[in-house]
Design a protein around this motif. Structure first.
Motif, PDB file in Angstrom:
ATOM      1  N   ALA A   1     -12.670 -40.587  -5.053  1.00  0.00           N
ATOM      2  CA  ALA A   1     -13.752 -42.137  -6.134  1.00  0.00           C
ATOM      3  C   ALA A   1     -13.327 -42.747  -5.353  1.00  0.00           C
ATOM      4  CB  ALA A   1     -12.343 -42.062  -6.956  1.00  0.00           C
ATOM      5  N   VAL A   2     -11.393 -43.065  -4.403  1.00  0.00           N
ATOM      6  CA  VAL A   2     -12.080 -44.402  -3.653  1.00  0.00           C
ATOM      7  C   VAL A   2     -12.836 -43.552  -2.428  1.00  0.00           C
ATOM      8  CG1 VAL A   2     -10.065 -45.538  -2.115  1.00  0.00           C
ATOM      9  CG2 VAL A   2      -9.535 -44.678  -3.952  1.00  0.00           C
ATOM     10  N   VAL A   3     -13.182 -42.718  -1.835  1.00  0.00           N
ATOM     11  CA  VAL A   3     -13.850 -42.290  -0.552  1.00  0.00           C
ATOM     12  C   VAL A   3     -15.149 -43.125  -0.972  1.00  0.00           C
ATOM     13  CG1 VAL A   3     -14.479 -40.470   1.035  1.00  0.00           C
ATOM     14  CG2 VAL A   3     -12.441 -40.715  -0.093  1.00  0.00           C
ATOM     15  N   ALA A   4     -15.609 -42.423  -2.005  1.00  0.00           N
ATOM     16  CA  ALA A   4     -17.055 -42.608  -2.399  1.00  0.00           C
ATOM     17  C   ALA A   4     -17.543 -43.964  -3.337  1.00  0.00           C
ATOM     18  CB  ALA A   4     -17.723 -41.712  -4.082  1.00  0.00           C
ATOM     19  N   VAL A   5     -16.573 -44.693  -3.161  1.00  0.00           N
ATOM     20  CA  VAL A   5     -16.842 -46.548  -3.953  1.00  0.00           C
ATOM     21  C   VAL A   5     -16.382 -46.561  -1.720  1.00  0.00           C
ATOM     22  CG1 VAL A   5     -15.254 -48.038  -4.333  1.00  0.00           C
ATOM     23  CG2 VAL A   5     -15.761 -46.392  -6.038  1.00  0.00           C
TER      24      VAL A   5
ATOM     25  N   THR B   1     -20.693 -37.090  -2.009  1.00  0.00           N
ATOM     26  CA  THR B   1     -22.155 -36.612  -1.405  1.00  0.00           C
ATOM     27  C   THR B   1     -22.939 -37.822  -2.293  1.00  0.00           C
ATOM     28  OG1 THR B   1     -22.622 -34.995  -2.055  1.00  0.00           O
ATOM     29  CG2 THR B   1     -21.387 -35.020  -0.643  1.00  0.00           C
ATOM     30  N   ARG B   2     -23.189 -37.275  -3.122  1.00  0.00           N
ATOM     31  CA  ARG B   2     -23.107 -38.576  -4.177  1.00  0.00           C
ATOM     32  C   ARG B   2     -23.700 -40.565  -3.689  1.00  0.00           C
ATOM     33  NH1 ARG B   2     -21.701 -35.005  -8.339  1.00  0.00           N
ATOM     34  NH2 ARG B   2     -20.497 -37.067  -9.451  1.00  0.00           N
ATOM     35  N   SER B   3     -22.853 -40.880  -3.397  1.00  0.00           N
ATOM     36  CA  SER B   3     -22.796 -42.238  -3.050  1.00  0.00           C
ATOM     37  C   SER B   3     -23.049 -42.633  -2.040  1.00  0.00           C
ATOM     38  CB  SER B   3     -21.080 -42.345  -2.870  1.00  0.00           C
ATOM     39  OG  SER B   3     -20.863 -42.082  -1.635  1.00  0.00           O
ATOM     40  N   PHE B   4     -23.898 -41.513  -1.350  1.00  0.00           N
ATOM     41  CA  PHE B   4     -24.695 -42.152  -0.542  1.00  0.00           C
ATOM     42  C   PHE B   4     -26.170 -42.621  -0.648  1.00  0.00           C
ATOM     43  CE2 PHE B   4     -21.419 -40.185   2.398  1.00  0.00           C
ATOM     44  CZ  PHE B   4     -21.626 -41.277   3.084  1.00  0.00           C
ATOM     45  N   THR B   5     -27.219 -43.507  -0.206  1.00  0.00           N
ATOM     46  CA  THR B   5     -28.255 -43.300  -0.290  1.00  0.00           C
ATOM     47  C   THR B   5     -29.294 -43.112   0.760  1.00  0.00           C
ATOM     48  OG1 THR B   5     -27.864 -45.261  -1.580  1.00  0.00           O
ATOM     49  CG2 THR B   5     -30.216 -45.524  -1.203  1.00  0.00           C
ATOM     50  N   PRO B   6     -30.368 -42.664   0.103  1.00  0.00           N
ATOM     51  CA  PRO B   6     -30.602 -41.345  -0.608  1.00  0.00           C
ATOM     52  C   PRO B   6     -29.491 -40.234  -0.940  1.00  0.00           C
ATOM     53  CG  PRO B   6     -32.398 -40.411   0.959  1.00  0.00           C
ATOM     54  CD  PRO B   6     -31.435 -41.800   1.821  1.00  0.00           C
ATOM     55  N   SER B   7     -29.037 -39.677  -2.185  1.00  0.00           N
ATOM     56  CA  SER B   7     -27.570 -38.971  -2.668  1.00  0.00           C
ATOM     57  C   SER B   7     -27.720 -37.731  -2.080  1.00  0.00           C
ATOM     58  CB  SER B   7     -27.175 -38.641  -3.817  1.00  0.00           C
ATOM     59  OG  SER B   7     -29.006 -38.463  -4.199  1.00  0.00           O
TER      60      SER B   7
ATOM     61  N   ARG C   1     -19.986 -48.997  -0.762  1.00  0.00           N
ATOM     62  CA  ARG C   1     -19.964 -50.262  -0.338  1.00  0.00           C
ATOM     63  C   ARG C   1     -20.608 -50.500   0.996  1.00  0.00           C
ATOM     64  NH1 ARG C   1     -14.477 -52.614  -3.554  1.00  0.00           N
ATOM     65  NH2 ARG C   1     -15.766 -52.637  -5.619  1.00  0.00           N
ATOM     66  N   ALA C   2     -19.837 -49.676   2.016  1.00  0.00           N
ATOM     67  CA  ALA C   2     -20.512 -49.366   3.473  1.00  0.00           C
ATOM     68  C   ALA C   2     -21.697 -49.229   3.719  1.00  0.00           C
ATOM     69  CB  ALA C   2     -19.467 -48.936   4.576  1.00  0.00           C
ATOM     70  N   ALA C   3     -22.703 -48.538   2.349  1.00  0.00           N
ATOM     71  CA  ALA C   3     -23.900 -48.147   2.928  1.00  0.00           C
ATOM     72  C   ALA C   3     -23.861 -47.220   4.230  1.00  0.00           C
ATOM     73  CB  ALA C   3     -24.635 -49.610   3.085  1.00  0.00           C
ATOM     74  N   LEU C   4     -22.859 -46.726   3.694  1.00  0.00           N
ATOM     75  CA  LEU C   4     -23.674 -45.270   5.319  1.00  0.00           C
ATOM     76  C   LEU C   4     -24.724 -44.364   5.061  1.00  0.00           C
ATOM     77  CD1 LEU C   4     -19.636 -43.893   5.382  1.00  0.00           C
ATOM     78  CD2 LEU C   4     -20.715 -45.756   6.842  1.00  0.00           C
ATOM     79  N   PRO C   5     -24.976 -43.964   5.818  1.00  0.00           N
ATOM     80  CA  PRO C   5     -26.433 -43.234   6.136  1.00  0.00           C
ATOM     81  C   PRO C   5     -26.567 -41.783   5.300  1.00  0.00           C
ATOM     82  CG  PRO C   5     -25.672 -43.723   7.784  1.00  0.00           C
ATOM     83  CD  PRO C   5     -25.046 -44.810   7.547  1.00  0.00           C
ATOM     84  N   SER C   6     -27.063 -41.184   4.779  1.00  0.00           N
ATOM     85  CA  SER C   6     -27.214 -39.728   4.288  1.00  0.00           C
ATOM     86  C   SER C   6     -26.409 -38.914   5.707  1.00  0.00           C
ATOM     87  CB  SER C   6     -27.945 -39.271   3.253  1.00  0.00           C
ATOM     88  OG  SER C   6     -29.088 -39.997   2.696  1.00  0.00           O
ATOM     89  N   ALA C   7     -26.551 -39.308   6.774  1.00  0.00           N
ATOM     90  CA  ALA C   7     -26.292 -37.901   7.725  1.00  0.00           C
ATOM     91  C   ALA C   7     -24.980 -37.758   8.154  1.00  0.00           C
ATOM     92  CB  ALA C   7     -26.843 -38.795   9.232  1.00  0.00           C
ATOM     93  N   LEU C   8     -24.114 -39.295   7.490  1.00  0.00           N
ATOM     94  CA  LEU C   8     -22.706 -39.310   7.004  1.00  0.00           C
ATOM     95  C   LEU C   8     -22.395 -38.090   6.600  1.00  0.00           C
ATOM     96  CD1 LEU C   8     -21.402 -42.214   9.025  1.00  0.00           C
ATOM     97  CD2 LEU C   8     -21.690 -40.531   9.943  1.00  0.00           C
TER      98      LEU C   8
END
Length: 354
Positions: free
Chosen positions: A299-303, A29-35, A307-314
Motif C-alpha cells: 500500500a505504501v509503495v502503491a501510494v 501495478t494498479r497504481s500506475f496510469t494506465p494500470s 503520487r509520483a505519477a510514474l510511467p507504466s513502464a516502471l
C-alpha cells in the motif's frame, strides 16, 4: 522422523507466501496510469490452499507430539497468531486513517480484531484465511478434549461433504448458500489432505521428486488458465461456490498436495540443500510475518508510485522492489520480534501446562 521433515514444510511455506505476494502486488501495478495488467499471476491465490494443506500437516505434529491437552493447544495457537495479527490490524487502522480512508464501523473492526468469521473480508483482508484456520483449530481442540484426535481426518471429510451441499449443491439448484461461519467451507479438504499426508508421511518417497515437484508447481498457473472459463476477469474469489468453486478448490488442493509430498520426499532423499532451498526455508520461517505485513508495504509503495505519477513502464520494477522490500523487512521482523516472542510465549505455555 517428523523432525527431519520440518525443513521441507518451511520451504513449502516459502513457496506459498511468494505465490501470495505475486498476486497481491497487483495493488502496486494498479497504481500506475494506465494500470498494468497483473492477472497472469492470479495463480498466486493458490498459495493460501498450499498454506492450508501445510497447516493440516503441521497441526498433526503440534497436537500429537507436544500438546495433547486442548487447553494448552488453544493457548499456544492463540499466542502464535493473535498478537501479531492484532498488531498489524491496528497498524493498518492507523495507516488508513492517516490517509483519510479509515474504517468507521467499529463493530466490524472489533469482529475483525477478534478473528470472528464474517461474510465480508476482515479489516486487514488477509485475515480471511486466519478465520478458516481458527475454525480448524477449534475442531482440533474439541477432538483433543474428547480424546479423539484420530477422528480428525474423517471429521474434516464429513464437514467437507456438508460443504458440498451448501456451497455447490444450493448454487447449482439456483439458491444462495447459507452463511456458515466457515465451518462448512470447501477449504476443509485442504486441511484434510494435509492430515492425510501426515498419516502417510513415512510412506511418501518419490524417487523422481524433482519431476513431481515441477508438475505440482506448474499445475498452479495451468489450473488458473483453465479456470478462466469460470472467471473471465482473472479474479479468483476467496470463497468460491457452485461448480466453479468446487473445481478451483479441488484442483488447487491436488496441486498443493503434490507439492508438499514432493518436498517431503526431497528432504528424505537429501535433496533440499541448495542455496535456493535455504533461502525459501528462511522466507518460510518468516512467512507469517510476511503474510501480515506485505499488504501494508504494498500500500505504501502503491501510494508513492501514484503520487509520483510514474510511467507504466516502471510498474514491473516497482512490483519487484515492493516484493523484495516486504521480504527483507519480514526477515528482520521475524529475527528480532516474531521469533523471540514465539520462543518466550512457548516457554511460558510449557511451564504452565498441567
Amino acid at each position: 522422523m517428523v523432525s527431519k521433515q520440518l525443513t521441507s514444510i518451511q520451504i513449502g511455506r516459502g513457496i506459498a507466501i511468494l505465490m501470495v505476494l505475486l498476486v497481491h502486488v497487483s495493488a502496486v501495478t494498479r497504481s500506475f496510469t494506465p494500470s498494468v495488467d497483473w492477472t497472469f499471476f492470479a495463480f498466486g491465490s493458490a498459495g493460501v490452499d498450499l498454506f492450508f494443506v501445510i497447516s493440516g500437516f503441521i497441526i498433526c505434529i503440534v497436537a500429537e507430539k507436544r500438546e495433547s491437552k486442548s487447553s494448552v493447544f488453544l493457548v499456544r495457537r492463540f499466542l502464535r497468531i493473535y498478537p501479531l495479527y492484532a498488531a498489524f490490524t491496528v497498524l493498518w487502522f492507523i495507516m488508513s486513517h492517516a490517509v483519510g480512508r479509515g474504517e468507521t464501523d467499529f463493530i466490524f473492526l472489533a469482529k475483525s480484531l477478534a478473528i470472528i468469521p464474517q461474510e465480508p473480508m476482515p479489516y486487514l483482508f488477509v485475515g480471511w484465511s486466519l478465520e478458516h484456520e481458527v475454525i480448524f483449530y477449534g475442531m482440533v481442540a474439541l477432538l483433543l478434549y474428547a480424546g479423539r484426535q484420530n477422528w480428525l481426518l474423517p471429521t474434516l471429510v464429513a464437514v467437507w461433504m456438508i460443504a458440498l451441499l451448501n456451497w455447490v449443491g444450493l448454487p447449482v439448484l439456483g439458491h444462495e448458500p447459507k452463511w456458515d461461519y466457515h465451518l462448512f467451507s470447501l477449504y476443509q479438504i485442504d486441511f484434510a489432505l494435509g492430515v492425510l499426508i501426515y498419516r502417510f508421511r513415512h510412506r511418501i518417497d518419490f524417487s523422481l521428486w524433482p519431476v513431481t515437484l515441477t508438475i505440482g508447481l506448474a499445475a498452479f498457473p495451468i489450473i488458473t488458465v483453465m479456470l478462466a472459463r469460470f472467471y473471465p476477469d482473472g479474479h479468483l474469489p476467496t470463497q468460491g461456490q457452485g461448480v466453479a468453486g468446487l473445481v478451483r478448490v479441488v484442483l488447487f488442493c491436488a496441486a498443493s498436495t503434490l507439492v508438499v509430498a514432493s518436498l517431503i520426499s526431497a528432504e528424505t532423499r537429501g535433496g533440499l540443500r541448495s542455496r535456493i532451498a535455504l533461502l525459501l526455508g528462511q522466507i518460510g520461517n518468516a512467512s507469517f510475518s510476511l503474510y501480515l505485513m506485505h499488504h501494508l508495504i504494498f500500500a505504501v509503495v502503491a501510494v508513492a508510485c501514484l503520487r509520483a505519477a510514474l510511467p507504466s513502464a516502471l510498474a514491473a520494477p516497482a512490483a519487484i522492489v515492493a516484493i523484495l522490500t516486504a521480504i527483507c523487512l519480514s526477515l528482520i521482523f521475524y529475527r528480532w520480534v516474531e521469533k523471540p516472542f514465539h520462543d518466550w510465549s512457548s516457554g511460558r505455555a510449557r511451564r504452565r501446562a498441567p
